[in-house]
Enzyme design. Structure first.
Site, PDB file in Angstrom:
ATOM      1  N   ASN A 202       0.720  -0.982  -0.130  1.00 19.49           N
ATOM      2  CA  ASN A 202      -0.054   0.113  -0.028  1.00 19.49           C
ATOM      3  C   ASN A 202       0.722   1.268  -0.014  1.00 19.49           C
ATOM      4  O   ASN A 202       0.602   2.133   0.708  1.00 19.49           O
ATOM      5  CB  ASN A 202      -0.995  -0.002   1.272  1.00 19.49           C
TER       6      ASN A 202
ATOM      7  N   HIS B 148      -8.309   3.297   8.521  1.00 21.75           N
ATOM      8  CA  HIS B 148      -9.031   2.276   8.109  1.00 21.75           C
ATOM      9  C   HIS B 148     -10.380   1.846   8.669  1.00 21.75           C
ATOM     10  O   HIS B 148     -11.298   1.199   7.974  1.00 21.75           O
ATOM     11  CB  HIS B 148      -7.961   0.976   8.599  1.00 21.75           C
TER      12      HIS B 148
END
Length: 456
Positions: free
Chosen positions: A327, A358
């Site tokens: 990521n 998140h």
């Protein structure tokens, strides 16, 4: 009309409605990327037309996947743009950050309320991507319009924005169709250079180009088949954590079998992300975005916005390298927005922001706070232990293999917490492994001497 198409894709693939819509949009992106690169090439079309095409397709994709939830995405980005226009450059990065993180947080809480422990694809995904884009842009505006050049590091100088983008530029940047559904994120400076064609003009100035504009077709095809390979694994092998929560199943298998099973399922879980990110990178390259100069052999590099390097992720010799290759866009965003600007415990604050980005499942905080502590411990241990393994190549090879295995164990132990989401499931994980990774790292952190600070 769209319902008939979605049902046909579901019948063929067995995907749920939300994932079928995502797949349709991603596959539709490829012919649209060819049109954008060839028909709407900067030589043939103005920047305005290219911006309008990116924005229009991006909005269509959002409506197709999320219906009226698209209004929430427009509200989020619209308020951020107003803040950029109205706020002083000295506080614009703070104002946009507070709004974007706040809006995203409410979205996560809504998702938990409506789909607890679920993985339905809804507007929160694009909201997370937009949060990175608008906060990065706000920081670039702060750097370009408020701070002095001598206060900026080289990266901040390159990304500094010296004027507020126009409304079209801003929304085209936010809703770019090649990245709105699954990323990757990128900065406004690189995006405008791509839209205007300046990146290709710079490429032609390089002797390695031989006067020929680099093409992203080959890189796109390689990434496309790589993405297909990863998603194929998830259809061949089941990615199911449920057996682990059955005490009878855990007792009937050995510790090593259960550990290996969790690692395999965790890998298959990552394959979904490999697929989405590599496929998005493939579309971007096909549209002409992602060129990153030439390597030593004169070959064009198409990794400017690459979001993941699977081989480096799965075989990293340290937690630091693993984080840098997984990521990538989010890691860069965390570094530029938080780590480089935080004056209080930057590593811990960065992982807290990562967990908040998140969502609010306890598993996220267990994962990222564990990762932060594991990385702090590994840094301290590396400084103390590594010099003893540099005497010969064979000893160093043993050290590299050992650290690679340890990194994989720790990162999978951490990432499983992210997959489990809830407190109850993670308690089962901690009990099964007796919290040994945490305990061992605490002991190592305490017994390893701290590096001596240099005095000026």
């Amino acid at each position: 009309m769209d319902k008939i198409l979605v049902e046909k894709v579901q019948a063929v693939s067995g995907l749920t409605d939300d994932r079928a819509r995502f797949l349709i949009c991603m596959l539709s992106s490829f012919p649209l990327a060819v049109i954008f690169a060839k028909v709407l090439h900067p030589k043939n079309s103005s920047s305005t037309i290219r911006h309008m095409f990116q924005l229009a397709v991006g909005l269509i994709f959002c409506y197709f996947c999320f219906k009226l939830q698209i209004l929430l995405l427009l509200l989020d980005t619209g308020v951020c743009y107003l803040l950029m226009l109205l706020c002083s450059p000295s506080i614009v990065h703070i104002a946009v950050f507070v709004w974007a993180i706040g809006f995203m947080s409410v979205s996560h809480i809504y998702r938990m309320y409506t789909d607890y422990n679920g993985y339905t694809l809804d507007f929160t995904g694009p909201t997370m991507i937009l949060t990175m884009k608008v906060t990065s842009l706000a920081c670039s505006i702060y750097d370009g319009l408020h701070r002095k050049d001598e206060e900026l590091n080289p990266d901040q100088k390159n990304l500094a924005v010296r004027r507020i983008p126009s409304l079209l530029e801003y929304f085209s940047y936010c809703f770019c169709f090649t990245s709105i559904l699954s990323g990757p994120t990128f900065n406004l400076v690189d995006y405008l250079a791509f839209i205007d064609g300046r990146d290709m003009l710079d490429a032609l100035k390089d002797k390695a180009s031989n006067g020929v504009e680099p093409s992203g077709v080959k890189a796109s095809l390689i990434k496309f088949f790589t993405a297909v390979g990863f998603i194929s694994l998830t259809f061949i092998f089941p990615q199911n954590f449920e057996p682990f929560f059955d005490a009878t199943w855990r007792r009937s298998h050995s510790f090593w079998y259960v550990t290996g099973y969790l690692y395999a399922v965790c890998f298959l879980y990552r394959c979904n992300y490999y697929f989405a990110w590599i496929l998005a990178d493939s579309v971007s390259n096909l549209s002409g975005f992602g060129f990153n100069g030439y390597d030593d052999k004169g070959s064009a590099r198409w990794d400017k916005i690459t979001n993941v390097y699977p081989s480096k992720t799965e075989c990293s010799s340290s937690l630091k390298l693993l984080v840098e290759n997984w990521n990538v866009g989010t890691a860069l965003w965390l570094r530029r927005v938080c780590y480089e600007r935080s004056k209080l415990a930057p590593t811990v604050m960065t992982y807290l922001l990562s967990a908040t980005w998140h969502g609010f499942y306890p598993g996220y905080y267990g994962c990222f706070l564990s990762s932060a502590f594991f990385i702090l411990t590994s840094r301290k241990l590396r400084r103390f232990v590594r010099p003893y393994f540099l005497g010969s190549s064979s000893v160093k090879l043993f050290y590299d293999i050992l650290t690679t295995v340890c990194s994989l164990i720790l990162i999978n132990y951490s990432s499983i917490q992210l997959c489990f989401l809830s407190v109850e499931r993670n308690i089962i994980l901690y009990r099964y492994f007796f919290c040994l990774p945490h305990i061992i790292c605490v002991v190592l952190y305490m017994i390893c001497p701290s590096p001596k600070r240099k005095t000026q």
